[in-house]
Design a protein around this motif. Structure first.
Motif, short mmCIF file in Angstrom:
data_model
loop_
_atom_site.label_atom_id
_atom_site.label_comp_id
_atom_site.label_asym_id
_atom_site.label_seq_id
_atom_site.Cartn_x
_atom_site.Cartn_y
_atom_site.Cartn_z
N GLN A 170 -6.94 9.28 -3.63
CA GLN A 170 -5.85 8.54 -3.72
C GLN A 170 -5.72 7.27 -2.93
OE1 GLN A 170 -2.95 11.63 -2.58
NE2 GLN A 170 -2.02 11.58 -4.74
N HIS A 171 -6.45 7.55 -1.58
CA HIS A 171 -6.90 6.39 -0.72
C HIS A 171 -7.89 5.35 -1.46
CE1 HIS A 171 -3.83 6.69 2.73
NE2 HIS A 171 -4.41 8.18 2.45
N ALA A 174 -6.14 3.20 -4.05
CA ALA A 174 -5.21 2.35 -3.58
C ALA A 174 -6.11 1.39 -2.89
CB ALA A 174 -4.30 2.92 -2.53
N TYR A 219 0.96 -1.08 0.13
CA TYR A 219 -0.08 0.14 -0.05
C TYR A 219 0.92 1.34 0.07
CZ TYR A 219 -4.01 2.82 0.84
OH TYR A 219 -5.21 3.64 0.86
#
Length: 160
Positions: A103-104, A107, A94
């Motif tokens: 962005q999280h 991901a 991660y």
């Protein structure tokens, strides 16, 4: 393998336990990734994403327990230490330095999709081994992973 009165052949139990331990490592890693996102997300959608990431982590935590208990029910040993997870996880690392919400989302969605693919392979493999119960366990996990992947991807499909 430990002695058990489970009527699945020892060879089947050993193969299935190996697969389950691989998914256990992945699930522990995924749960930690979800908590990392939960703790570190920033941005205008902070609270919604903070809560969503926590729900993902809670869901994965339940599956971690189910995987570990299935391993031990089959006479295996559940390998759930951090050291064993580091050695065994099949998930991509991660990104540790991101903070922005989308962005999280990106991901964590990638990690969930990767995990879901491995779980679906586990369904097929357990079925080929004649272990319908493990296939059923994987099916339930797959359904839940797909649900949370949908929740995450809905943020990415909005056109910003």
């Amino acid at each position: 393998m430990h002695d058990t009165r489970n009527d699945l052949p020892a060879r089947t139990r050993a193969k299935v336990t190996e697969s389950l331990n691989a998914r256990l490592a992945d699930a522990i890693d995924l749960g930690a990734q979800a908590k990392h996102a939960h703790w570190n997300v920033k941005g205008p959608n902070f609270i919604a994403l903070h809560e969503l990431f926590d729900k993902v982590a809670e869901s994965i935590e339940e599956h971690i327990d189910e995987l570990a208990e299935r391993i031990t029910a089959l006479g295996g040993t559940a390998h759930g230490t951090i050291a064993s997870v580091v050695r065994s996880t099949g998930l991509s690392p991660y990104p540790e330095n991101i903070v922005e919400g989308l962005q999280h989302v990106e991901a964590l969605a990638a990690a969930l999709a990767q995990f879901g693919k491995k779980v679906r392979k586990g369904i097929d493999d357990a079925g080929k081994q004649g272990d319908a119960d493990t296939a059923d366990l994987y099916t339930g996990i797959s359904r839940e992973v797909d649900k949370y992947l949908w929740f995450l991807e809905a943020h990415l499909q909005s056109g910003r």
